[in-house]
Motif scaffolding. Structure first.
Motif, PDB file in Angstrom:
ATOM      1  N   ASP A   1       9.392 -10.952 -10.296  1.00  0.00           N
ATOM      2  CA  ASP A   1       9.000  -9.864 -11.260  1.00  0.00           C
ATOM      3  C   ASP A   1       9.955  -8.678 -11.166  1.00  0.00           C
ATOM      4  N   ASN A   2      10.471  -8.561 -12.031  1.00  0.00           N
ATOM      5  CA  ASN A   2      11.476  -7.397 -11.946  1.00  0.00           C
ATOM      6  C   ASN A   2      11.152  -6.121 -12.576  1.00  0.00           C
TER       7      ASN A   2
ATOM      8  N   LYS B   1       4.971  -4.157 -11.735  1.00  0.00           N
ATOM      9  CA  LYS B   1       4.572  -5.597 -11.330  1.00  0.00           C
ATOM     10  C   LYS B   1       3.136  -5.669 -11.553  1.00  0.00           C
ATOM     11  N   LYS B   2       2.714  -5.805 -12.897  1.00  0.00           N
ATOM     12  CA  LYS B   2       1.226  -5.637 -13.436  1.00  0.00           C
ATOM     13  C   LYS B   2       0.659  -7.302 -13.087  1.00  0.00           C
ATOM     14  N   ILE B   3      -0.333  -7.448 -12.563  1.00  0.00           N
ATOM     15  CA  ILE B   3      -0.903  -8.913 -12.486  1.00  0.00           C
ATOM     16  C   ILE B   3      -1.138  -9.643 -13.773  1.00  0.00           C
TER      17      ILE B   3
ATOM     18  N   PHE C   1       2.399 -12.678  -3.895  1.00  0.00           N
ATOM     19  CA  PHE C   1       3.230 -11.636  -4.704  1.00  0.00           C
ATOM     20  C   PHE C   1       2.598 -10.545  -4.969  1.00  0.00           C
ATOM     21  N   TYR C   2       1.357 -10.747  -5.858  1.00  0.00           N
ATOM     22  CA  TYR C   2       0.497  -9.764  -6.231  1.00  0.00           C
ATOM     23  C   TYR C   2      -0.348  -9.083  -5.222  1.00  0.00           C
ATOM     24  N   TYR C   3      -0.415  -9.478  -4.024  1.00  0.00           N
ATOM     25  CA  TYR C   3      -1.646  -9.156  -3.097  1.00  0.00           C
ATOM     26  C   TYR C   3      -1.570  -7.551  -2.702  1.00  0.00           C
TER      27      TYR C   3
END
Length: 717
Positions: free
Chosen positions: A217-218, A222-224, A236-238
């Protein structure tokens, strides 16, 4: 005076007369005794001869209805009166002799006759004796040349009971092994089908749907996004998730991001969609059965079927079953699959508890199963500052899954490949075609026989026969077994019947002479007659198939002809199958099924020949001289095949008696064939009655001046 007395006592004139008197007296007494004795003997002989004549004359009034079928029983109205009349007519008084006297004619005091009730035509011995007497000249001429050609054939006599038993065992073993193999393969195929889902969990579901692919995710924030599910996505979204969780005030869309994350980090998602595939599968049950094990598989499981195959192969060791050995699966197949399945299942035990606190503290994942690791992951992913542990868990799950795929699943895959190789022949087009032909031809033959099931429509006749047999203390065999047998049972029944046929051929004719004559009597008077078409109701009527009822004894309409036709089919089938074996054996599963299929087809054609047209089958079993087999000839053979036991022969005679009663209307309980005559007479003694008493005589005694004679005599047809 003195001289007179002297002459009286001492004179010798006349002394000879005294001696003569002394000598003549006993001679006279002896003559008198001899004369009266001879008169007694003459009188006894006259009475005895008169009794013979009277008994014969009395029994000459026989039942004409029974006589029409070669049996004899008294048919008059009063045997006692007839006997008395016939006796007295043979003795004359002085008036009838014009004043002359017969020197030895006895006087008849009483003359009576009665029947021996237990010696009527229902008695086995009496009944059988009359039949044998009736047929002793007719039977040999009636049998005909065809039967002697059959039983005298060298080729048939060379076939031993042992050979038939061996052929039966080989045929049954082939049929059993093929049937067991197909049932075993069905169970293994269930396991294979379930295993595909099972292995997909490790080869696809865990790596791709639980672990997932790395996320890229560039974007700056970096929204979930919505729909995240995998470990990689959650890790990754931790950081973004926990950052948002700490904010006191959320901007637009940030709560949605939190919801997107929390929506899918519940372990139930993984268990419900992926891991639960394992929980309800029947792989092990298919292989060893519910509650079964490798050492003790449950009945009807794959391993149980395989063990049964092994038993048959071991019992029938030799060339005959060698072609089937490849169908047996070595025990290592089941051991490898089950043992590796057990190892894998331990990694997926959903009931295993997880010591979360200890793991969070020590972060030691060494002894955890895949299921425990996944549960730990979903716990730690919710907590802040445990991202590194989540990464460790992800890597541990990946490593364990890879090991299972490369070790346990590879071993299981190899065994299933070997299994697929073992059933190549059973999956071949040739086998499929042979199997279809055997199944279709067997079905067609059964359908031909099945047309006999409901065609009998004279049940009232059999009900009447049942009643007659009950009065003779016997019964029919009930309704009979018309249920269709499977192919294995049919083959077994066929060989059993053929063994009886072989025994008959070897034991003919001395061993069964009496029964042969009785059977010929049945065929001569109550045999079998056309029509014989399987779809013609007339073929099944009692009036046309009395011999079949006497032979088989079933009490339901149509059954006896059905059983007769079935016996013909069984014998023909075995001959056809054994001829195929003689030509070169079965040559494996395909060869066996082809031989069975061809035997069924040819048997069906033979059945058509003998039940249509002129009802003749041109038969050459085992290349003997051709025999024109007719329905009476087959019935003659089947009667003899069955007539080897006393119990059956008695039942057969009872059924014959019932048929005779129905035919003639004569109750055989009231059809006496033995009569006993009793005569009491006397003769007046001329000389000294007391002398006669010194003569031993079992038939009379002296009373006064008469000698009384008591005579008893028995006569039978």
């Amino acid at each position: 005076m003195k001289k007179k007395f002297k002459r009286l006592f001492f004179k010798d004139n006349g002394s000879v007369s005294i001696y003569a008197i002394i000598i003549i007296l006993p001679i006279f007494m002896l003559n008198a005794l001899l004369i009266d004795t001879l008169r007694i003997m003459s009188a006894e002989r006259q009475i005895e001869n008169a009794m013979d004549t009277a008994l014969r004359s009395t029994m000459a009034e026989f039942d004409t209805k029974l006589a029409s079928v070669g049996l004899f029983a008294y048919g008059g109205e009063s045997a006692d009166a007839d006997f008395n009349r016939f006796i007295n007519k043979q003795f004359y008084n002085s008036v009838e002799l014009s004043g002359y006297e017969n020197l030895s004619s006895p006087e008849i005091i009483t003359a009576n006759a009665n029947f021996t009730n237990e010696r009527n035509l229902v008695d086995y011995d009496v009944f059988e004796h009359q039949i044998l007497e009736s047929m002793k000249y007719q039977a040999p001429a009636q049998i005909g040349e065809a039967l002697f050609t059959l039983v005298g054939s060298k080729n048939l006599n060379n076939i031993t009971e042992e050979q038939v038993e061996n052929a039966k065992n080989v045929s049954e073993n082939y049929e059993k092994i093929l049937e067991l193999t197909e049932k075993r393969n069905d169970e293994i195929d269930k396991a294979v089908k379930e295993y595909k889902h099972y292995s997909a969990v490790f080869k696809d579901d865990i790596p791709n749907k639980i672990i997932g692919n790395p996320v890229t995710d560039n974007s700056k924030d970096k929204k979930i996004p919505s729909g995240i599910k995998t470990f990689e996505e959650l890790i990754f979204y931790y950081d973004r998730y926990h950052k948002l969780k700490k904010k006191e005030e959320l901007k637009d869309g940030e709560q949605q991001e939190i919801d997107n994350y929390e929506k899918n980090y519940n372990e139930d998602v993984a268990f419900s969609y992926y891991l639960n595939v394992i929980a309800g599968k029947e792989i092990k049950n298919a292989l060893v059965g519910k509650g079964g094990s490798l050492s003790s598989p449950a009945k009807n499981s794959a391993k149980w079927y395989n063990k049964e195959i092994k038993k048959i192969l071991d019992k029938g060791k030799g060339k005959s079953l060698k072609a089937l050995e490849s169908l047996y699966l070595d025990k290592s197949f089941f051991e490898t699959v089950i043992n590796n399945m057990d190892k894998v299942n331990k990694e997926l035990d959903l009931a295993t508890s997880v010591p979360i606190r200890e793991i969070l503290k020590s972060q030691d994942l060494t002894n955890l199963t895949i299921t425990q690791l996944i549960m730990v992951f979903y716990v730690v992913i919710k907590k802040e500052k445990f991202k590194d542990l989540a990464l460790l868990v992800k890597d541990a799950v990946t490593t364990k899954t890879t090991n299972i795929v490369d070790t346990q699943l590879v071993a299981i895959d190899d065994q299933f490949l070997l299994y697929e190789d073992s059933k190549k022949e059973l999956k071949s087009e040739e086998y499929g075609a042979a199997k279809k032909e055997a199944k279709t031809s067997f079905s067609d033959l059964l359908n031909s026989l099945g047309s006999a099931r409901e065609l009998g429509n004279d049940q009232q006749v059999y009900d009447e026969l049942e009643g007659i047999m009950a009065s003779y203390n016997a019964a029919t065999n009930g309704g009979g077994d018309k249920e269709e047998s499977d192919r294995l049972q049919f083959i077994s029944d066929a060989f059993n019947r053929f063994k009886e046929f072989v025994n008959f051929v070897h034991g003919f004719p001395e061993e069964f002479r009496n029964q042969l004559y009785i059977n010929e009597y049945i065929l001569a008077n109550y045999g079998t007659s056309p029509p014989y078409e399987l779809i013609d109701a007339e073929s099944y009527l009692f009036k046309n198939k009395q011999g079949q009822f006497i032979t088989y004894g079933y009490g339901s309409a149509g059954t006896n002809y059905f059983m007769f036709i079935k016996d013909i089919v069984l014998v023909l089938f075995v001959v056809n199958l054994m001829e195929s074996m003689v030509k070169g054996g079965f040559a494996g599963p395909v060869g066996f099924l082809r031989a069975v299929g061809q035997a069924f087809i040819f048997t069906g054609k033979q059945l058509t020949n003998i039940t249509t047209g002129d009802y003749v089958l041109e038969w050459q079993p085992f290349k003997i001289a051709q025999i024109d087999m007719t329905m009476p000839m087959f019935l003659r053979i089947f009667m003899m095949m069955r007539s080897t036991g006393e119990s059956y022969n008695h039942e057969k005679l009872r059924r014959l008696q019932a048929v005779i009663t129905k035919d003639t209307g004569v109750d055989l309980n009231k059809a006496p064939s033995y009569i006993e005559g009793n005569v009491k007479g006397k003769i007046k003694l001329w000389f000294i009655p007391a002398l006669t008493e010194v003569i031993p005589n079992q038939y009379g005694n002296v009373k006064g001046s008469y000698y009384y004679i008591n005579k008893k005599k028995v006569y039978s047809y």
